[in-house]
Design a protein around this motif. Structure first.
Motif, PDB file in Angstrom:
ATOM      1  N   ALA A  51       5.628  97.235  56.343  1.00 31.08           N
ATOM      2  CA  ALA A  51       5.035  98.276  55.504  1.00 31.08           C
ATOM      3  C   ALA A  51       5.674  99.614  55.831  1.00 31.08           C
ATOM      4  O   ALA A  51       6.199  99.820  56.941  1.00 31.08           O
ATOM      5  CB  ALA A  51       3.527  98.350  55.733  1.00 31.08           C
ATOM      6  N   VAL A  76      -5.680  93.949  55.874  1.00 33.63           N
ATOM      7  CA  VAL A  76      -5.901  92.742  56.677  1.00 33.63           C
ATOM      8  C   VAL A  76      -7.073  93.007  57.619  1.00 33.63           C
ATOM      9  O   VAL A  76      -7.329  94.140  58.024  1.00 33.63           O
ATOM     10  CB  VAL A  76      -4.653  92.339  57.489  1.00 33.63           C
ATOM     11  CG1 VAL A  76      -3.506  91.989  56.565  1.00 33.63           C
ATOM     12  CG2 VAL A  76      -4.242  93.435  58.465  1.00 33.63           C
ATOM     13  N   LEU A 107      -0.033  99.543  54.912  1.00 31.81           N
ATOM     14  CA  LEU A 107      -0.844  98.430  55.398  1.00 31.81           C
ATOM     15  C   LEU A 107      -2.028  99.012  56.150  1.00 31.81           C
ATOM     16  O   LEU A 107      -1.849  99.797  57.088  1.00 31.81           O
ATOM     17  CB  LEU A 107      -0.034  97.528  56.338  1.00 31.81           C
ATOM     18  CG  LEU A 107      -0.836  96.420  57.047  1.00 31.81           C
ATOM     19  CD1 LEU A 107      -1.355  95.394  56.051  1.00 31.81           C
ATOM     20  CD2 LEU A 107       0.008  95.751  58.136  1.00 31.81           C
ATOM     21  N   ARG A 123      -7.046  90.331  53.128  1.00 32.77           N
ATOM     22  CA  ARG A 123      -6.552  89.109  53.766  1.00 32.77           C
ATOM     23  C   ARG A 123      -7.329  88.921  55.068  1.00 32.77           C
ATOM     24  O   ARG A 123      -7.112  89.635  56.044  1.00 32.77           O
ATOM     25  CB  ARG A 123      -5.054  89.217  54.050  1.00 32.77           C
ATOM     26  CG  ARG A 123      -4.464  87.985  54.752  1.00 32.77           C
ATOM     27  CD  ARG A 123      -2.970  88.154  54.949  1.00 32.77           C
ATOM     28  NE  ARG A 123      -2.413  87.119  55.822  1.00 32.77           N
ATOM     29  CZ  ARG A 123      -1.148  87.058  56.196  1.00 32.77           C
ATOM     30  NH1 ARG A 123      -0.290  87.976  55.761  1.00 32.77           N
ATOM     31  NH2 ARG A 123      -0.721  86.097  57.000  1.00 32.77           N
ATOM     32  N   ILE A 164       4.209  91.253  58.641  1.00 32.95           N
ATOM     33  CA  ILE A 164       4.067  92.087  57.447  1.00 32.95           C
ATOM     34  C   ILE A 164       4.840  93.372  57.705  1.00 32.95           C
ATOM     35  O   ILE A 164       4.675  94.018  58.746  1.00 32.95           O
ATOM     36  CB  ILE A 164       2.594  92.422  57.147  1.00 32.95           C
ATOM     37  CG1 ILE A 164       1.775  91.153  56.938  1.00 32.95           C
ATOM     38  CG2 ILE A 164       2.491  93.332  55.920  1.00 32.95           C
ATOM     39  CD1 ILE A 164       0.282  91.418  56.746  1.00 32.95           C
ATOM     40  N   PRO A 192      -8.084  96.736  47.216  1.00 31.68           N
ATOM     41  CA  PRO A 192      -7.371  95.460  47.017  1.00 31.68           C
ATOM     42  C   PRO A 192      -8.063  94.340  47.787  1.00 31.68           C
ATOM     43  O   PRO A 192      -8.795  94.600  48.751  1.00 31.68           O
ATOM     44  CB  PRO A 192      -5.986  95.738  47.600  1.00 31.68           C
ATOM     45  CG  PRO A 192      -5.866  97.222  47.671  1.00 31.68           C
ATOM     46  CD  PRO A 192      -7.249  97.752  47.876  1.00 31.68           C
ATOM     47  N   PRO A 224       4.268  96.186  51.067  1.00 35.74           N
ATOM     48  CA  PRO A 224       3.339  97.252  50.734  1.00 35.74           C
ATOM     49  C   PRO A 224       3.836  98.603  51.232  1.00 35.74           C
ATOM     50  O   PRO A 224       4.557  98.686  52.240  1.00 35.74           O
ATOM     51  CB  PRO A 224       2.057  96.831  51.473  1.00 35.74           C
ATOM     52  CG  PRO A 224       2.532  96.020  52.625  1.00 35.74           C
ATOM     53  CD  PRO A 224       3.734  95.271  52.107  1.00 35.74           C
ATOM     54  N   ASP A 240      -1.927  96.998  51.167  1.00 32.33           N
ATOM     55  CA  ASP A 240      -2.493  95.718  51.595  1.00 32.33           C
ATOM     56  C   ASP A 240      -3.507  95.988  52.703  1.00 32.33           C
ATOM     57  O   ASP A 240      -3.379  96.952  53.466  1.00 32.33           O
ATOM     58  CB  ASP A 240      -1.401  94.784  52.136  1.00 32.33           C
ATOM     59  CG  ASP A 240      -0.548  94.173  51.030  1.00 32.33           C
ATOM     60  OD1 ASP A 240      -0.837  94.444  49.847  1.00 32.33           O
ATOM     61  OD2 ASP A 240       0.410  93.453  51.359  1.00 32.33           O
ATOM     62  N   ARG A 295      -5.378 102.956  46.339  1.00 27.51           N
ATOM     63  CA  ARG A 295      -5.191 102.160  45.120  1.00 27.51           C
ATOM     64  C   ARG A 295      -5.409 103.031  43.882  1.00 27.51           C
ATOM     65  O   ARG A 295      -4.648 102.926  42.904  1.00 27.51           O
ATOM     66  CB  ARG A 295      -6.176 100.990  45.121  1.00 27.51           C
ATOM     67  CG  ARG A 295      -5.932  99.982  44.017  1.00 27.51           C
ATOM     68  CD  ARG A 295      -7.013  98.924  44.034  1.00 27.51           C
ATOM     69  NE  ARG A 295      -6.585  97.690  43.390  1.00 27.51           N
ATOM     70  CZ  ARG A 295      -7.370  96.653  43.157  1.00 27.51           C
ATOM     71  NH1 ARG A 295      -8.656  96.711  43.531  1.00 27.51           N
ATOM     72  NH2 ARG A 295      -6.907  95.578  42.585  1.00 27.51           N
ATOM     73  N   LYS A 341       0.797 101.228  46.607  1.00 22.60           N
ATOM     74  CA  LYS A 341       0.716  99.801  46.880  1.00 22.60           C
ATOM     75  C   LYS A 341       0.210  99.607  48.307  1.00 22.60           C
ATOM     76  O   LYS A 341       0.871  99.972  49.275  1.00 22.60           O
ATOM     77  CB  LYS A 341       2.081  99.135  46.715  1.00 22.60           C
ATOM     78  CG  LYS A 341       2.044  97.614  46.874  1.00 22.60           C
ATOM     79  CD  LYS A 341       3.396  96.977  46.665  1.00 22.60           C
ATOM     80  CE  LYS A 341       3.314  95.468  46.841  1.00 22.60           C
ATOM     81  NZ  LYS A 341       4.650  94.830  46.699  1.00 22.60           N
TER      82      LYS A 341
END
Length: 369
Positions: free
Chosen positions: A143, A30, A5, A116, A141, A113, A2, A28, A21, A26
């Motif tokens: 980013a 969490v 993040l 997670r 992860i 998005p 991503p 993500d 978004r 892009k």
């Protein structure tokens, strides 16, 4: 990998992710929590945040669910001391949108998005070309940029112990959402025994918050019921009340390399009036347009000014929250009379307009529209 993040899927993290978004970044998200929860905490979204939430399309969804508070009353001894007119603001949204936090999260989740969940970040390791986030389950992860929007619990991901000086007030409050009449008007009862705040919510409900002194509250339901009756003359059925304390903290910085901190992870102010959540939303939504050029071209123009402005706004909000805390405490009869008279004088004429702008966060560096 991503580009960004976002750590934390509360209103602030989700608002940032939804905005990114919409910009084609892009991203993500969490969150350590398995379930987002349905508890209502911050309920009021002010005009500057509503204007910035338009970019992701969230404002329309929030307006559909919310009660629009166009005015408020400060009351004492059964009389109106002053009136606050949000509908007098020169803004696209001259009101406060009041809705349960769970509804705000639902609106933003539909635009952000997928989150997670059950993914707790253990540590962050910035480098020249990005950040590595290590999770509790042993995964990693990578980013381009990581934004920490975890609330105060994630502060240790960025700051050394003691780096963010925190002041805990002695005051405690009791809060509940109850079925009650009163229309779309916010009322603040500044009484001798302490404040009772009453804010409208959808479906004929109101958020009640009462000052409870410094001692622990053994029976929150009984305390709030008695406090509301004694201080406002209203008898209500109250269940599910909870007590809480308040703190003040403003971090010395919001950036460490390619890690940025927003919301309560960076600053805490009294939750009375919704200043804390709105500060975080303005952090996130003014950061969003700066992130794409940063992660894609290394262009960090504007980030230093963003940091200065957000820290200045946080310090201003903390001062206002401190004033709210002082006004909400119990007072002896003579002090209460002086406080009431002073407030009546201060909020008459131009003073009322200034207070309205301050309470509605129109003095925040991000206020526009």
């Amino acid at each position: 990998m991503p580009e960004v993040l976002v750590v934390g899927a509360g209103p602030v993290g989700l608002a940032l992710a939804a905005d990114l978004r919409a910009r084609g970044v892009k991203v993500d998200v969490v969150d350590r929590r398995v379930d987002p929860g349905a508890g209502t905490r911050a309920i009021g979204i002010h005009s500057p945040a509503l204007a910035l939430l338009e970019g992701s399309g969230a404002t329309d969804g929030i307006r559909e669910r919310a009660v629009r508070i166009s005015r408020g009353e400060a009351r004492a001894d059964g009389r109106v001391v002053a009136e606050i007119r949000f509908d007098s603001l020169r803004a696209r949204h001259p009101y406060v949108a009041a809705l349960p936090q769970s509804d705000t999260i639902a609106v933003l989740s539909a635009l952000a998005p997928p989150v997670r969940r059950g993914a707790a970040v253990r540590s962050l390791h910035p480098g020249n070309d990005g950040v590595r986030a290590h999770l509790d389950d042993g995964t990693e992860i990578r980013a381009g940029v990581v934004v920490v929007a975890t609330g105060w619990a994630g502060r240790s991901l960025v700051y050394r112990p003691g780096a963010v000086r925190t002041h805990a007030y002695p005051d405690r409050y009791v809060m509940a959402d109850v079925a009650a009449s009163g229309g779309p008007i916010a009322r603040v009862h500044l009484e001798r025994d302490g404040v009772v705040e009453s804010f409208p919510l959808p479906d004929g409900r109101r958020r009640l918050v009462a000052w409870a002194g410094a001692a622990p509250v053994a029976d929150a339901d009984a305390f709030l019921r008695d406090a509301v009756t004694a201080r406002t003359g209203t008898d209500l059925d109250i269940a599910g009340a909870s007590s809480f304390g308040v703190r003040r903290a403003v971090a010395p910085a919001l950036r460490r390399g390619r890690i940025v901190v927003v919301g309560d992870a960076a600053h805490e102010v009294s939750p009375i009036g919704g200043q804390g959540m709105n500060l975080g939303l303005l952090d996130a939504l003014t950061l969003a347009p700066l992130l794409a050029p940063w992660v894609r071209r290394g262009d960090d123009a504007g980030l230093a000014r963003w940091e200065r402005d957000r820290l200045a706004s946080a310090r201003h909000a903390a001062r206002l929250a401190f004033l709210n805390t002082l006004l909400g405490r119990a007072a002896a009869p003579a002090a209460h009379a002086v406080r009431t008279a002073s407030l009546r004088t201060a909020l008459r004429g131009p003073g009322g307009a200034v207070f309205t702008r301050a309470y509605a966060m129109r003095f925040d560096r991000a206020a526009r529209g």
